[in-house]
Design an enzyme around this catalytic site. Structure first.
Site, PDB file in Angstrom:
ATOM      1  N   CYS A 114       0.799  -1.236   0.000  1.00 28.52           N
ATOM      2  CA  CYS A 114       0.000   0.000   0.000  1.00 28.52           C
ATOM      3  C   CYS A 114       0.825   1.276   0.000  1.00 28.52           C
ATOM      4  O   CYS A 114       0.280   2.362  -0.211  1.00 28.52           O
ATOM      5  CB  CYS A 114      -0.948   0.003   1.190  1.00 28.52           C
ATOM      6  N   HIS A 370      -9.325   2.509  -2.155  1.00 31.71           N
ATOM      7  CA  HIS A 370      -7.903   2.268  -1.871  1.00 31.71           C
ATOM      8  C   HIS A 370      -7.264   1.461  -2.993  1.00 31.71           C
ATOM      9  O   HIS A 370      -6.970   0.273  -2.841  1.00 31.71           O
ATOM     10  CB  HIS A 370      -7.807   1.527  -0.534  1.00 31.71           C
ATOM     11  N   CYS A 400      -0.404   2.057   6.439  1.00 30.63           N
ATOM     12  CA  CYS A 400       0.064   0.744   6.846  1.00 30.63           C
ATOM     13  C   CYS A 400       0.486  -0.023   5.597  1.00 30.63           C
ATOM     14  O   CYS A 400       0.056   0.296   4.488  1.00 30.63           O
ATOM     15  CB  CYS A 400      -1.022  -0.008   7.606  1.00 30.63           C
ATOM     16  N   GLY A 402       1.279  -4.028   4.030  1.00 29.95           N
ATOM     17  CA  GLY A 402       1.143  -5.463   4.204  1.00 29.95           C
ATOM     18  C   GLY A 402       2.434  -6.139   4.620  1.00 29.95           C
ATOM     19  O   GLY A 402       3.523  -5.708   4.248  1.00 29.95           O
TER      20      GLY A 402
END
Length: 415
Positions: A114, A370, A400, A402
């Site tokens: 992300c 997203h 955040c 992954g």
């Protein structure tokens, strides 16, 4: 209010302060001269559901070339953040050539989940700072209609047998959201109330036209229910749900009952197609070429943590970045955090002590969507637009990541 505003201005201007250092203007500063994005549309249902990744990149890069009024031969490198397409590097190269950039413009793609878009920005900025290139474009793009970040098969047991955290790195994102909710006591009610506010902010922003200066219109084709193709021009995000309330969200069933009861389709980020891009160069280059300076890239950093609670990554990345530059959250005017799940957004807000009025003032990924590789750039585009509108200076972005990481970026609005 006037006294508070004056105090804020004086704090920014105090000689020798950390704020005065990052807001100072120097020839070697890395600056953003253009920041734009496509509309964000629902995967498999929205306006880009029949649009290929390469076309999405092509269409946005064409807008970058035309809107920048810059000789495209001066752009030496374009870096793409993308998560789900293993052929993204091929597609970027073809797209930039089709968009009118010459074959002397190089290209690469990267994947840090992300944060891929923000990492693309950082990589281009660092290449310029080191003298490797003079001008570059960072773009993030994701076509989640045809891809995602789910693993196709478990990792090799010869790897995972050595570490429980290696095993945890395989946990689906919804599972990690439930871990955050359970481990840190983030309730379903708190998550739904947060999500409702995100939707309501995004709805108000869209109705007021606040996204208009971020979004470039994209012409594409859509296949209707009868199988007929039609040409459309997309200009608006289509994931915002007008009239969303806490009461309505509280009625939605859990999305991952096998892992926990709190995460739902209403309080998690939407699966989305979209792209965003920024043009970067040194301040001296921008002045020489007559390019408008929108903002200064100050810096970025990453930090790691346990994979099973990856959602709280901003709580380790943000303090690290602020400490590197001698700042506190009180110095920051606008904060964009990715809202992968309301569990992580609530935890990050409360643990960091963020002023909710400063955090995602136009809503976040729960309402807007997203698109994994695009979010890191989209946050910059949205945050700078909000800073321009309100006359604010310091933008902080974070997400955040992954497998257990966080990333954060720091920018100074100059418009």
């Amino acid at each position: 209010m006037a006294v508070e505003r004056l105090g804020s201005i004086l704090k920014h201007l105090s000689p020798g302060s950390a704020l005065s250092q990052i807001t100072s203007k120097n020839a070697d500063d890395i600056v953003i001269t253009l920041a734009v994005r496509t509309p964000l549309t629902k995967a498999r249902k929205g306006g880009f559901k029949d649009t290929s990744l390469e076309y999405l990149i092509y269409a946005l890069l064409k807008e970058v070339r035309e809107r920048s009024n810059l000789d495209p031969a001066l752009v030496e490198d374009i870096c793409l953040g993308n998560v789900s397409d293993g052929k993204a590097a091929y597609k970027l190269r073809a797209a930039l050539l089709a968009a009118g950039f010459p074959n002397t413009t190089s290209a690469s793609s990267l994947n840090r989940f992300c944060s891929s878009g923000l990492k693309a920005v950082a990589d281009i900025a660092h290449a310029i700072s080191s003298g490797s290139i003079e001008i570059g474009v960072a773009i993030g793009a994701e076509q989640m209609t045809i891809g995602g970040d789910a693993l196709q098969k478990p990792f090799d047991e010869e790897v995972t047998k050595h570490s429980q955290e290696a095993v945890d790195a395989m946990q689906p994102m919804g599972w990690t959201s439930e871990n955050v909710s359970r481990d840190f006591g983030v309730s379903r009610e708190a998550m739904d109330r947060y999500a409702a506010e995100s939707f309501q902010r995004a709805e108000r922003a869209q109705k007021a036209g606040l996204f208009d200066d971020e979004i470039v219109p994209i012409k594409t084709r859509v296949r209707d229910a009868a199988g007929e193709w039609k040409e459309v021009t997309l200009t608006r995000d289509d994931g915002i749900r007008p009239g969303t309330t806490f009461e309505g969200l509280s009625k939605i069933r859990p999305a991952f009952p096998q892992w926990g009861p709190t995460t739902t389709g209403g309080n998690a980020s939407q699966v989305t197609d979209g792209a965003a891009a920024v043009l970067l160069m040194k301040r001296s280059t921008a002045v020489r070429l007559g390019q408008p300076i929108l903002a200064k890239y100050v810096g970025s950093t990453t930090a790691g943590l346990s994979p099973r609670i990856m959602g709280i990554g901003p709580t380790v990345a943000i303090p690290k970045l602020l400490a590197q530059h001698g700042l506190t959250l009180a110095d920051v005017d606008v904060v964009e955090i990715n809202e992968a799940f309301a569990s992580m957004a609530v935890y990050c807000r409360d643990t960091l002590g963020l002023d909710w009025a400063k955090m995602n003032p136009r809503g976040g990924a729960i309402a807007l969507g997203h698109p994994l590789g695009a979010t890191g750039v989209r946050q910059i585009v949205t945050g700078l637009s909000e800073c321009r509108r309100t006359g604010k200076k310091i933008l902080l972005t974070s997400m955040c990541v992954g497998t257990g990481m966080g990333m954060a970026g720091l920018f100074v609005n100059e418009q």
